[in-house]
Design a protein around this motif. Structure first.
Motif, mmCIF file in Angstrom:
data_model
loop_
_atom_site.group_PDB
_atom_site.id
_atom_site.type_symbol
_atom_site.label_atom_id
_atom_site.label_comp_id
_atom_site.label_asym_id
_atom_site.label_seq_id
_atom_site.Cartn_x
_atom_site.Cartn_y
_atom_site.Cartn_z
ATOM 1 N N ALA A 96 25.131 51.507 10.976
ATOM 2 C CA ALA A 96 24.470 52.774 11.268
ATOM 3 C C ALA A 96 24.382 53.003 12.778
ATOM 4 N N GLU A 97 24.053 51.954 13.528
ATOM 5 C CA GLU A 97 23.979 52.083 14.991
ATOM 6 C C GLU A 97 25.352 52.414 15.579
ATOM 7 N N PRO A 125 18.509 40.847 2.756
ATOM 8 C CA PRO A 125 18.386 40.864 4.215
ATOM 9 C C PRO A 125 19.733 40.970 4.941
ATOM 10 N N ASP A 126 20.756 40.264 4.440
ATOM 11 C CA ASP A 126 22.079 40.348 5.070
ATOM 12 C C ASP A 126 22.668 41.740 4.937
ATOM 13 N N ALA A 127 22.538 42.331 3.747
ATOM 14 C CA ALA A 127 23.048 43.687 3.530
ATOM 15 C C ALA A 127 22.279 44.693 4.382
ATOM 16 N N ALA A 128 20.976 44.492 4.534
ATOM 17 C CA ALA A 128 20.162 45.388 5.361
ATOM 18 C C ALA A 128 20.589 45.299 6.819
ATOM 19 N N LYS A 129 20.851 44.082 7.294
ATOM 20 C CA LYS A 129 21.302 43.905 8.682
ATOM 21 C C LYS A 129 22.664 44.544 8.875
ATOM 22 N N LEU A 144 16.215 54.970 10.946
ATOM 23 C CA LEU A 144 16.283 54.051 9.811
ATOM 24 C C LEU A 144 16.869 52.709 10.235
ATOM 25 N N ALA A 145 17.921 52.724 11.038
ATOM 26 C CA ALA A 145 18.524 51.469 11.520
ATOM 27 C C ALA A 145 17.529 50.678 12.361
ATOM 28 N N ALA A 181 26.109 54.075 6.134
ATOM 29 C CA ALA A 181 26.009 55.356 6.842
ATOM 30 C C ALA A 181 27.418 55.738 7.257
ATOM 31 N N GLY A 182 27.698 57.037 7.225
ATOM 32 C CA GLY A 182 29.009 57.520 7.645
ATOM 33 C C GLY A 182 28.925 58.981 8.031
#
Length: 195
Positions: free
Chosen positions: A154-155, A144-148, A50-51, A16-17
């Motif tokens: 994003a946050e 999972p690591d990339a999602a985290k 989403l985050a 996200a950016g």
């Protein structure tokens, strides 16, 4: 016109950016795999949701399938964070309307699907499906690591905007704001007495 679904099974980057100054930022999600880059425009609230949902899904997967399931087939360094800006040139593929999220047990991946805004109502069966009819979509498979890492960035992107007012939590502009908690009786920029 035929539906286009952009699928990224092993993205090199999914982040996200923003572009613009706080208060006037445009929010993007960008997926990059080899030489292919797709950027989609969305609202700040959508990035935040989403985050949150990705974090909740990771927790649910860990609870149901065990922590070891989250570690399977996770490429890259655990916990590595991406702080680089969005890749340029930034060309918006579409504006996001509907978002879908799921767990693919076969690849031990979080699946994020972002669907383009349409005038017609979207049947939820279109989300995470390859039907010929429906809005264009971006589908990204994340370890999972990339999602985290995505959720953490994003946050940070969402919270990097204007600081909130300590009284009403509305964003403060550089020139101040009319605070609803003060019923408008407070000047935007009080001038100090010089007497």
């Amino acid at each position: 016109m035929a539906r286009v679904i952009h699928v990224f099974r092993r993205p090199d980057r999914f982040v996200a950016g923003t572009v613009g100054e706080p208060g006037e930022r445009a929010f993007y999600l960008q997926a990059i795999e080899s030489s292919r880059t797709i950027s989609v425009l969305l609202e700040k609230q959508q990035v935040s949701v989403l985050a949150e949902r990705i974090t909740a899904l990771l927790g649910e997967v860990a609870k149901r399938f065990g922590e070891e399931n989250l570690a399977e087939g996770t490429p890259g360094e655990p916990g590595s964070s991406d702080t680089d800006p969005l890749a340029v040139p930034l060309e918006e593929e579409f504006r996001v309307g509907t978002m879908g999220l799921g767990w693919d047990a076969d690849s031990s991946s979080i699946v994020v699907e972002l669907l383009a805004v349409t005038e017609e109502e979207i049947d939820e069966s279109v989300v995470l499906d390859d039907t010929e009819e429906g809005p264009d979509a971006l589908r990204v498979f994340l370890s999972p690591d990339a999602a985290k890492a995505f959720a953490d960035r994003a946050e940070k992107v969402v919270s990097a905007g204007r600081a909130p007012c300590p009284l009403c939590a509305e964003p403060l502009d550089p020139e101040g704001h009319v605070c609803v908690r003060l019923n408008g009786y407070h000047d935007r920029n009080p001038v100090a007495d010089t007497e």
